[in-house]
Motif scaffolding. Sequence first.
Motif, PDB file in Angstrom:
ATOM      1  N   GLY A  56       0.812  -1.210   0.000  1.00 39.84           N
ATOM      2  CA  GLY A  56       0.000   0.000   0.000  1.00 39.84           C
ATOM      3  C   GLY A  56       0.843   1.256   0.000  1.00 39.84           C
ATOM      4  O   GLY A  56       0.524   2.238  -0.692  1.00 39.84           O
ATOM      5  N   SER A  57       1.945   1.241   0.757  1.00 35.08           N
ATOM      6  CA  SER A  57       2.773   2.444   0.806  1.00 35.08           C
ATOM      7  C   SER A  57       3.535   2.625  -0.502  1.00 35.08           C
ATOM      8  O   SER A  57       3.763   3.747  -0.939  1.00 35.08           O
ATOM      9  CB  SER A  57       3.742   2.392   2.002  1.00 35.08           C
ATOM     10  OG  SER A  57       4.718   1.379   1.840  1.00 35.08           O
ATOM     11  N   ILE A  58       3.923   1.538  -1.148  1.00 33.71           N
ATOM     12  CA  ILE A  58       4.593   1.647  -2.445  1.00 33.71           C
ATOM     13  C   ILE A  58       3.625   2.213  -3.486  1.00 33.71           C
ATOM     14  O   ILE A  58       3.995   3.042  -4.329  1.00 33.71           O
ATOM     15  CB  ILE A  58       5.153   0.281  -2.892  1.00 33.71           C
ATOM     16  CG1 ILE A  58       6.325  -0.103  -1.980  1.00 33.71           C
ATOM     17  CG2 ILE A  58       5.609   0.329  -4.348  1.00 33.71           C
ATOM     18  CD1 ILE A  58       6.914  -1.451  -2.288  1.00 33.71           C
ATOM     19  N   GLU A  59       2.373   1.799  -3.417  1.00 37.94           N
ATOM     20  CA  GLU A  59       1.369   2.347  -4.339  1.00 37.94           C
ATOM     21  C   GLU A  59       1.201   3.847  -4.114  1.00 37.94           C
ATOM     22  O   GLU A  59       1.024   4.616  -5.066  1.00 37.94           O
ATOM     23  CB  GLU A  59       0.031   1.626  -4.137  1.00 37.94           C
ATOM     24  CG  GLU A  59       0.038   0.188  -4.634  1.00 37.94           C
ATOM     25  CD  GLU A  59      -1.278  -0.515  -4.358  1.00 37.94           C
ATOM     26  OE1 GLU A  59      -2.205   0.147  -3.839  1.00 37.94           O
ATOM     27  OE2 GLU A  59      -1.365  -1.716  -4.650  1.00 37.94           O
ATOM     28  N   LEU A  60       1.279   4.278  -2.852  1.00 33.34           N
ATOM     29  CA  LEU A  60       1.171   5.714  -2.556  1.00 33.34           C
ATOM     30  C   LEU A  60       2.362   6.468  -3.140  1.00 33.34           C
ATOM     31  O   LEU A  60       2.200   7.566  -3.698  1.00 33.34           O
ATOM     32  CB  LEU A  60       1.093   5.936  -1.046  1.00 33.34           C
ATOM     33  CG  LEU A  60       1.009   7.396  -0.587  1.00 33.34           C
ATOM     34  CD1 LEU A  60      -0.206   8.091  -1.183  1.00 33.34           C
ATOM     35  CD2 LEU A  60       0.977   7.475   0.942  1.00 33.34           C
ATOM     36  N   VAL A  61       3.552   5.891  -3.037  1.00 38.27           N
ATOM     37  CA  VAL A  61       4.733   6.511  -3.642  1.00 38.27           C
ATOM     38  C   VAL A  61       4.537   6.656  -5.144  1.00 38.27           C
ATOM     39  O   VAL A  61       4.810   7.704  -5.738  1.00 38.27           O
ATOM     40  CB  VAL A  61       6.007   5.690  -3.344  1.00 38.27           C
ATOM     41  CG1 VAL A  61       7.187   6.237  -4.141  1.00 38.27           C
ATOM     42  CG2 VAL A  61       6.333   5.704  -1.859  1.00 38.27           C
ATOM     43  N   GLN A  62       4.052   5.600  -5.765  1.00 35.19           N
ATOM     44  CA  GLN A  62       3.853   5.633  -7.223  1.00 35.19           C
ATOM     45  C   GLN A  62       2.807   6.671  -7.618  1.00 35.19           C
ATOM     46  O   GLN A  62       2.943   7.354  -8.639  1.00 35.19           O
ATOM     47  CB  GLN A  62       3.461   4.231  -7.703  1.00 35.19           C
ATOM     48  CG  GLN A  62       4.600   3.222  -7.545  1.00 35.19           C
ATOM     49  CD  GLN A  62       4.153   1.790  -7.776  1.00 35.19           C
ATOM     50  OE1 GLN A  62       2.964   1.469  -7.727  1.00 35.19           O
ATOM     51  NE2 GLN A  62       5.120   0.915  -8.023  1.00 35.19           N
ATOM     52  N   LEU A  63       1.763   6.814  -6.786  1.00 38.72           N
ATOM     53  CA  LEU A  63       0.748   7.842  -7.053  1.00 38.72           C
ATOM     54  C   LEU A  63       1.382   9.230  -6.960  1.00 38.72           C
ATOM     55  O   LEU A  63       1.165  10.087  -7.837  1.00 38.72           O
ATOM     56  CB  LEU A  63      -0.394   7.720  -6.042  1.00 38.72           C
ATOM     57  CG  LEU A  63      -1.401   8.878  -6.016  1.00 38.72           C
ATOM     58  CD1 LEU A  63      -2.101   9.020  -7.364  1.00 38.72           C
ATOM     59  CD2 LEU A  63      -2.411   8.685  -4.893  1.00 38.72           C
ATOM     60  N   LEU A  64       2.161   9.461  -5.931  1.00 32.78           N
ATOM     61  CA  LEU A  64       2.798  10.769  -5.757  1.00 32.78           C
ATOM     62  C   LEU A  64       3.800  11.041  -6.878  1.00 32.78           C
ATOM     63  O   LEU A  64       3.941  12.190  -7.315  1.00 32.78           O
ATOM     64  CB  LEU A  64       3.484  10.836  -4.394  1.00 32.78           C
ATOM     65  CG  LEU A  64       2.535  10.894  -3.187  1.00 32.78           C
ATOM     66  CD1 LEU A  64       3.300  10.675  -1.893  1.00 32.78           C
ATOM     67  CD2 LEU A  64       1.798  12.233  -3.153  1.00 32.78           C
ATOM     68  N   GLU A  65       4.494   9.999  -7.342  1.00 29.10           N
ATOM     69  CA  GLU A  65       5.419  10.191  -8.466  1.00 29.10           C
ATOM     70  C   GLU A  65       4.671  10.645  -9.712  1.00 29.10           C
ATOM     71  O   GLU A  65       5.154  11.509 -10.461  1.00 29.10           O
ATOM     72  CB  GLU A  65       6.172   8.889  -8.748  1.00 29.10           C
ATOM     73  CG  GLU A  65       7.254   8.561  -7.728  1.00 29.10           C
ATOM     74  CD  GLU A  65       8.032   7.322  -8.110  1.00 29.10           C
ATOM     75  OE1 GLU A  65       7.391   6.306  -8.478  1.00 29.10           O
ATOM     76  OE2 GLU A  65       9.271   7.344  -8.046  1.00 29.10           O
ATOM     77  N   ARG A  66       3.501  10.072  -9.931  1.00 25.32           N
ATOM     78  CA  ARG A  66       2.714  10.490 -11.098  1.00 25.32           C
ATOM     79  C   ARG A  66       2.200  11.915 -10.919  1.00 25.32           C
ATOM     80  O   ARG A  66       2.267  12.740 -11.846  1.00 25.32           O
ATOM     81  CB  ARG A  66       1.547   9.524 -11.314  1.00 25.32           C
ATOM     82  CG  ARG A  66       0.635   9.942 -12.469  1.00 25.32           C
ATOM     83  CD  ARG A  66      -0.281   8.822 -12.879  1.00 25.32           C
ATOM     84  NE  ARG A  66      -1.154   8.385 -11.798  1.00 25.32           N
ATOM     85  CZ  ARG A  66      -2.268   9.023 -11.415  1.00 25.32           C
ATOM     86  NH1 ARG A  66      -2.623  10.158 -12.033  1.00 25.32           N
ATOM     87  NH2 ARG A  66      -3.011   8.554 -10.441  1.00 25.32           N
ATOM     88  N   LEU A  67       1.734  12.234  -9.720  1.00 27.18           N
ATOM     89  CA  LEU A  67       1.187  13.563  -9.479  1.00 27.18           C
ATOM     90  C   LEU A  67       2.253  14.651  -9.539  1.00 27.18           C
ATOM     91  O   LEU A  67       1.989  15.747 -10.036  1.00 27.18           O
ATOM     92  CB  LEU A  67       0.478  13.594  -8.121  1.00 27.18           C
ATOM     93  CG  LEU A  67      -0.797  12.742  -8.011  1.00 27.18           C
ATOM     94  CD1 LEU A  67      -1.351  12.786  -6.604  1.00 27.18           C
ATOM     95  CD2 LEU A  67      -1.843  13.199  -9.029  1.00 27.18           C
ATOM     96  N   VAL A  68       3.454  14.372  -9.055  1.00 28.12           N
ATOM     97  CA  VAL A  68       4.503  15.389  -9.111  1.00 28.12           C
ATOM     98  C   VAL A  68       4.915  15.639 -10.558  1.00 28.12           C
ATOM     99  O   VAL A  68       5.297  16.760 -10.930  1.00 28.12           O
ATOM    100  CB  VAL A  68       5.725  15.000  -8.242  1.00 28.12           C
ATOM    101  CG1 VAL A  68       6.562  13.900  -8.890  1.00 28.12           C
ATOM    102  CG2 VAL A  68       6.605  16.223  -7.967  1.00 28.12           C
ATOM    103  N   GLY A  69       4.822  14.596 -11.389  1.00 32.69           N
ATOM    104  CA  GLY A  69       5.123  14.776 -12.808  1.00 32.69           C
ATOM    105  C   GLY A  69       4.112  15.649 -13.513  1.00 32.69           C
ATOM    106  O   GLY A  69       4.409  16.264 -14.537  1.00 32.69           O
ATOM    107  N   GLU A  70       2.911  15.718 -12.936  1.00 37.50           N
ATOM    108  CA  GLU A  70       1.841  16.540 -13.523  1.00 37.50           C
ATOM    109  C   GLU A  70       1.758  17.920 -12.876  1.00 37.50           C
ATOM    110  O   GLU A  70       0.937  18.741 -13.286  1.00 37.50           O
ATOM    111  CB  GLU A  70       0.488  15.822 -13.347  1.00 37.50           C
ATOM    112  CG  GLU A  70       0.427  14.452 -14.019  1.00 37.50           C
ATOM    113  CD  GLU A  70      -0.806  13.654 -13.626  1.00 37.50           C
ATOM    114  OE1 GLU A  70      -1.570  14.157 -12.756  1.00 37.50           O
ATOM    115  OE2 GLU A  70      -1.007  12.554 -14.169  1.00 37.50           O
ATOM    116  N   ALA A  71       2.605  18.179 -11.862  1.00 38.55           N
ATOM    117  CA  ALA A  71       2.458  19.397 -11.061  1.00 38.55           C
ATOM    118  C   ALA A  71       3.153  20.603 -11.658  1.00 38.55           C
ATOM    119  O   ALA A  71       2.973  21.730 -11.163  1.00 38.55           O
ATOM    120  CB  ALA A  71       2.982  19.153  -9.645  1.00 38.55           C
TER     121      ALA A  71
END
Length: 283
Positions: A56-71
């Motif tokens: 679950g925490s790795i999935e959260l990291v991956q979500l944040l990686e995608r969001l920072v790329g869109e930020a």
Amino acid sequence: MSGAVDLSALKQPPAGAAPAAAGDHMVTEADFETKVLHRSAQVPVVVVLYSQRSPGSIELVQLLERLVGEAGGAWDLAAVEAESNMRIAQAFGVQGIPTVIAVAGGQPLADFQGTQPEAQVSQWLAAVVQAVEGKLEGDPAAPQEERADPRFAAAEALLEQGDLAGAESAYESIVTQEPGNTEAKAALRQVKFLGRAQELPESAIATSDADPSNVAAALDAADVELFQQQPEAAFDRLIGLVARTAGDERTAVRIRLLELFELFDQAEPFVVAARRKLATALY
């Protein structure tokens, strides 16, 4: 979450395998100051502490990686594998994994624990960016055009020449002029210790070991151990003596211990542990 993040005790990162997540946003103790504290003077940095053993925490990291790329650079990401970087987790007072902390201007701004839906994470990130908009003034580590204090420059020059007595006098002069100058006080303590310790023979340790009740010998031995970068041994020697002495002798040993503690950052684990031992020995 509030208060300064004090990572002054971090010197060498612990060995460990590379995380299974994080990619280019991975941060360790070795580069935390640069990638988080300094960077957070420019944009908020979202620190996510995760575990490789927690899907679950790795999935959260991956979500944040995608969001920072869109930020578009509005915020930055720092992914920290908590088990390999325990001192970072301890500095933030992390209670569970994953934990996400927004850092701005070198200070924790907001946080949440546990996995969250993407919509809620996005809303939280937007609030963080809005909260610091127009308030970050740049990297405090960037070179500043500051004129060096000539008094310190003179003292340091004397040190480089090996003139400890002259350096001690120079620092004492600064402290006399500015009693609240903590930098000068710290330098003065260091110089006084060096001047005392470098005159002692290495045999001082054996001399003290041969006569454990000899207070003067123990003080010299502790100085030598500290000079040899063995602070735990020096502290333990004197704490043991505190437990075996009384009256003026105990007072002298306790005062010397406190002086030696002041040579270090008071947050250093070995200083904290020694202070606890001293309290036990005294009471």
